[in-house]
Motif scaffolding. Sequence first.
Motif, short mmCIF file in Angstrom:
data_model
loop_
_atom_site.label_atom_id
_atom_site.label_comp_id
_atom_site.label_asym_id
_atom_site.label_seq_id
_atom_site.Cartn_x
_atom_site.Cartn_y
_atom_site.Cartn_z
N ASN A 45 0.82 -1.21 0.00
CA ASN A 45 0.00 0.00 0.00
C ASN A 45 0.85 1.25 0.00
O ASN A 45 0.53 2.23 -0.68
CB ASN A 45 -0.94 0.01 1.20
N MET A 46 1.93 1.25 0.76
CA MET A 46 2.83 2.41 0.78
C MET A 46 3.50 2.60 -0.58
O MET A 46 3.66 3.73 -1.05
CB MET A 46 3.89 2.25 1.87
N ALA A 47 3.88 1.51 -1.22
CA ALA A 47 4.50 1.61 -2.54
C ALA A 47 3.52 2.19 -3.55
O ALA A 47 3.88 3.08 -4.35
CB ALA A 47 4.99 0.23 -2.99
N TRP A 48 2.27 1.72 -3.55
CA TRP A 48 1.27 2.26 -4.46
C TRP A 48 0.99 3.73 -4.16
O TRP A 48 0.74 4.52 -5.06
CB TRP A 48 -0.02 1.46 -4.40
N ARG A 49 1.01 4.08 -2.88
CA ARG A 49 0.80 5.48 -2.51
C ARG A 49 1.91 6.35 -3.09
O ARG A 49 1.64 7.44 -3.63
CB ARG A 49 0.78 5.59 -0.98
N MET A 50 3.14 5.88 -3.03
CA MET A 50 4.27 6.65 -3.55
C MET A 50 4.17 6.79 -5.07
O MET A 50 4.41 7.88 -5.61
CB MET A 50 5.58 6.00 -3.13
N ALA A 98 8.48 8.31 1.99
CA ALA A 98 9.55 7.35 2.30
C ALA A 98 10.15 7.64 3.67
O ALA A 98 10.51 6.71 4.40
CB ALA A 98 10.63 7.42 1.23
N ALA A 99 10.23 8.91 4.05
CA ALA A 99 10.73 9.25 5.38
C ALA A 99 9.75 8.80 6.46
O ALA A 99 10.16 8.42 7.56
CB ALA A 99 10.98 10.75 5.48
N GLU A 100 8.44 8.83 6.16
CA GLU A 100 7.44 8.35 7.11
C GLU A 100 7.60 6.86 7.37
O GLU A 100 7.37 6.40 8.49
CB GLU A 100 6.03 8.58 6.57
N ILE A 101 7.98 6.11 6.36
CA ILE A 101 8.16 4.67 6.51
C ILE A 101 9.30 4.39 7.49
O ILE A 101 9.21 3.48 8.31
CB ILE A 101 8.43 4.01 5.16
N GLY A 102 10.35 5.19 7.43
CA GLY A 102 11.50 4.98 8.29
C GLY A 102 11.28 5.34 9.74
O GLY A 102 11.99 4.87 10.62
N LYS A 103 10.28 6.18 10.03
CA LYS A 103 10.01 6.58 11.41
C LYS A 103 9.36 5.45 12.17
O LYS A 103 8.59 4.68 11.63
CB LYS A 103 9.07 7.78 11.44
N LYS A 104 9.66 5.37 13.45
CA LYS A 104 8.99 4.42 14.31
C LYS A 104 7.61 4.96 14.64
O LYS A 104 7.45 6.16 14.81
CB LYS A 104 9.78 4.21 15.60
N PRO A 105 6.62 4.10 14.75
CA PRO A 105 5.27 4.58 15.09
C PRO A 105 5.28 5.26 16.46
O PRO A 105 5.90 4.79 17.39
CB PRO A 105 4.43 3.31 15.14
#
Length: 114
Positions: A45-50, A98-105
């Motif tokens: 889903n994140m890849a499609w969003r990008m 992509a930076a959001e993906i790297g952050k911890k929740p």
Amino acid sequence: MPDPSDDEAERARDAERLRGLEQRLSGKGKDRPGSRTEEHFSQANMAWRMVTELVAGLVLGFGIGYGLDQLFGTMPILLVIFTLLGLWAGVKTMMRTAAEIGKKPGTSGSDKGE
């Protein structure tokens, strides 16, 4: 006809066996690690969003450039400029995702990927 005391004793045994089975089954799921399918779908889903963000930036820039070129009669120049600006905006938005993906929740940070 069966004796009522035998019938109650049999029900008690069945109930005890059922409780034992429930205990064994409740302990089974805890031994194995969880499935990774949910994580896989989340990444997809994140890849499609990008990809969507990048394409949306390009299409928006193209549309604005084409519209302005039609309005002012300067056919290729504004189309190229706004398409490049749309590409830049799409890449910038994609990098923010992509930076959001790297952050911890649960952690806060700025848009710079901190």
